[in-house]
Scaffold this active site. Structure first.
Site, PDB file in Angstrom:
ATOM      1  N   GLY A   1       4.469 -11.601   4.321  1.00 40.04           N
ATOM      2  CA  GLY A   1       3.650 -12.974   3.833  1.00 40.04           C
ATOM      3  C   GLY A   1       3.824 -14.068   4.736  1.00 40.04           C
ATOM      4  O   GLY A   1       4.732 -14.087   5.512  1.00 40.04           O
ATOM      5  N   ASN A   2       2.799 -14.938   4.927  1.00 38.71           N
ATOM      6  CA  ASN A   2       2.705 -16.059   6.014  1.00 38.71           C
ATOM      7  C   ASN A   2       1.998 -16.921   5.319  1.00 38.71           C
ATOM      8  O   ASN A   2       1.141 -16.948   4.555  1.00 38.71           O
ATOM      9  CB  ASN A   2       2.176 -15.430   7.438  1.00 38.71           C
ATOM     10  CG  ASN A   2       1.144 -14.282   7.122  1.00 38.71           C
ATOM     11  OD1 ASN A   2       0.090 -14.539   6.767  1.00 38.71           O
ATOM     12  ND2 ASN A   2       1.758 -12.857   7.271  1.00 38.71           N
TER      13      ASN A   2
ATOM     14  N   GLY B   1       9.249 -11.736  11.703  1.00 39.41           N
ATOM     15  CA  GLY B   1      10.457 -11.270  11.996  1.00 39.41           C
ATOM     16  C   GLY B   1      11.856 -12.036  11.711  1.00 39.41           C
ATOM     17  O   GLY B   1      12.818 -11.881  12.120  1.00 39.41           O
TER      18      GLY B   1
ATOM     19  N   GLU C   1      -0.211 -12.205  11.488  1.00 40.49           N
ATOM     20  CA  GLU C   1      -1.750 -12.093  10.817  1.00 40.49           C
ATOM     21  C   GLU C   1      -2.323 -13.642  11.317  1.00 40.49           C
ATOM     22  O   GLU C   1      -3.421 -14.226  10.855  1.00 40.49           O
ATOM     23  CB  GLU C   1      -1.453 -12.227   9.447  1.00 40.49           C
ATOM     24  CG  GLU C   1      -1.108 -11.023   8.700  1.00 40.49           C
ATOM     25  CD  GLU C   1      -1.975  -9.847   9.115  1.00 40.49           C
ATOM     26  OE1 GLU C   1      -2.728  -9.879   9.740  1.00 40.49           O
ATOM     27  OE2 GLU C   1      -1.566  -8.665   8.504  1.00 40.49           O
TER      28      GLU C   1
ATOM     29  N   HIS D   1      -0.876 -16.206   2.596  1.00 40.36           N
ATOM     30  CA  HIS D   1      -1.089 -14.563   2.551  1.00 40.36           C
ATOM     31  C   HIS D   1       0.302 -14.037   1.870  1.00 40.36           C
ATOM     32  O   HIS D   1       1.277 -14.150   2.426  1.00 40.36           O
ATOM     33  CB  HIS D   1      -1.436 -14.057   3.907  1.00 40.36           C
ATOM     34  CG  HIS D   1      -1.009 -12.570   3.769  1.00 40.36           C
ATOM     35  ND1 HIS D   1      -1.996 -11.886   2.995  1.00 40.36           N
ATOM     36  CD2 HIS D   1      -0.425 -11.928   4.695  1.00 40.36           C
ATOM     37  CE1 HIS D   1      -1.416 -10.601   3.149  1.00 40.36           C
ATOM     38  NE2 HIS D   1      -0.823 -10.464   4.182  1.00 40.36           N
TER      39      HIS D   1
ATOM     40  N   HIS E   1       1.946 -10.837  -1.000  1.00 45.45           N
ATOM     41  CA  HIS E   1       1.899  -9.236  -1.098  1.00 45.45           C
ATOM     42  C   HIS E   1       1.954  -9.156  -2.722  1.00 45.45           C
ATOM     43  O   HIS E   1       2.796  -8.680  -3.130  1.00 45.45           O
ATOM     44  CB  HIS E   1       2.864  -8.445  -0.563  1.00 45.45           C
ATOM     45  CG  HIS E   1       2.315  -8.658   1.150  1.00 45.45           C
ATOM     46  ND1 HIS E   1       3.463  -8.115   1.963  1.00 45.45           N
ATOM     47  CD2 HIS E   1       1.491  -8.953   1.811  1.00 45.45           C
ATOM     48  CE1 HIS E   1       2.935  -8.051   3.051  1.00 45.45           C
ATOM     49  NE2 HIS E   1       2.071  -8.526   3.052  1.00 45.45           N
TER      50      HIS E   1
ATOM     51  N   HIS F   1      -2.874  -3.724   0.826  1.00 47.81           N
ATOM     52  CA  HIS F   1      -1.864  -4.533   1.563  1.00 47.81           C
ATOM     53  C   HIS F   1      -1.615  -6.098   0.711  1.00 47.81           C
ATOM     54  O   HIS F   1      -0.300  -5.986   0.586  1.00 47.81           O
ATOM     55  CB  HIS F   1      -2.783  -5.269   2.839  1.00 47.81           C
ATOM     56  CG  HIS F   1      -2.249  -6.146   3.728  1.00 47.81           C
ATOM     57  ND1 HIS F   1      -2.755  -6.516   4.985  1.00 47.81           N
ATOM     58  CD2 HIS F   1      -0.958  -6.612   3.658  1.00 47.81           C
ATOM     59  CE1 HIS F   1      -1.988  -7.404   5.525  1.00 47.81           C
ATOM     60  NE2 HIS F   1      -0.825  -7.523   4.875  1.00 47.81           N
TER      61      HIS F   1
HETATM   62 ZN   LIG Z   1       0.656  -9.016   4.855  1.00 53.23          ZN
END
Ligand SMILES: [Zn+2]
Length: 217
Positions: free
Chosen positions: A35-36, A53, A83, A102, A104, A164
Site C-alpha cells: 500500500g502507498n 521496503g 507504484e 492505494h 489492498h 491486486h
Molecule cells: Zn499494491
C-alpha cells in the site's frame, strides 16, 4: 520568539500522509509492506510519496520522497514506492486530484475477482464512490499498469485493480482515504448480503435520482 512556529504547508502535508498510512494500517487496508499514499500541494508539479521496503504502520515525514510528474525522485533518501509511476500518471491526468491512496482492500478486490460489480447499496456508497471501475490485470509497478490507471481514472474516484487492490483519489488526503474506506465498507456489506440472500434490495430508483440531484453525482 514562540517555540510553536507554524509548520510550512509542505511539512504539514508530509505529516498528514504518515497519519493517513497509520490509520489505513490500523484498519487492515494497508499491510506491513503493501500500500502507498501520495499527496501534493494543490496545483504543484511535484508530490510527496511513501517509500517502499519500510514498515508502513509507523512512517515518519523524513521517510517520504518527493517526485516530479514524470515520477522522478527529486528529494528523499529511501527507495520510492514501486507504484510511483501510477501516482505520477494520476496527477498528470487529473488537475483536480491532490491525493492518491492505494490499498489492498480484501473485500473490494475479492468481489472484483469474482466478477461481481460494486453496487450503490448505501447512500454513502452512491454519493462518495459514484462509479467504481475495474482495471484489468497489469504487473505492479510497471508502466503498463500506470497507462491503464491513466485511462480508467478519467472521471472516476475509485478503481479496483484486478488481482491486486484499489485506488482512491481526492482533492485532499481525507477525501481519498474516505474513498477506499467506503469502498471496503460497501464491499463487505454487499458480500454479507449476497451470502445470505440472492437478490439484494437496492435503493429505490426515485431515491437514487434524489441522491443524484442533491449531491450532484
Ligand atoms: Zn499494491
Amino acid at each position: 520568539m514562540s517555540e510553536f512556529l507554524p509548520l510550512s504547508s509542505e511539512e504539514e502535508l508530509k505529516g498528514e500522509i504518515c497519519e493517513t498510512m497509520r490509520r489505513l494500517f490500523n484498519r487492515g487496508l494497508i499491510s506491513a509492506l503493501g500500500g502507498n499514499v501520495s499527496a501534493r500541494i494543490p496545483g504543484a508539479k511535484e508530490f510527496w510519496i511513501t517509500p517502499s521496503g519500510v514498515f508502513k504502520g509507523e512512517l515518519k515525514p523524513e521517510d517520504l520522497l518527493k517526485a516530479d510528474l514524470d515520477g522522478r525522485v527529486i528529494e528523499g533518501f529511501l527507495r520510492p514506492s514501486v507504484e510511483t509511476p501510477f501516482h505520477a500518471m494520476i496527477y498528470r491526468k487529473r488537475a483536480d486530484v491532490n491525493a492518491v491512496v492505494h490499498c489492498h482492500n480484501p473485500f473490494a478486490t475479492g468481489l472484483a475477482l469474482a466478477g461481481i460489480p460494486i453496487q450503490p447499496i448505501t447512500v454513502e456508497a452512491a454519493v462518495v464512490l459514484r462509479k467504481v471501475r475495474v482495471v484489468p490485470w497489469a504487473f505492479p509497478g510497471t508502466d503498463a499498469l500506470a497507462n491503464l490507471v491513466g485511462e480508467y481514472i478519467e472521471g472516476a474516484r475509485a478503481l479496483i485493480l484486478m488481482n491486486h487492490g484499489v485506488i482512491g483519489v481526492g482533492s485532499n488526503l481525507l477525501e481519498a482515504e474516505a474513498i477506499v474506506e467506503t469502498l471496503e465498507e460497501v464491499a463487505m456489506t454487499q458480500f454479507v448480503a449476497s451470502v445470505l440472500k440472492r437478490e439484494i434490495p437496492l435503493i429505490p430508483r426515485e431515491d437514487m435520482e434524489l441522491i443524484e440531484k442533491l449531491y450532484k453525482v
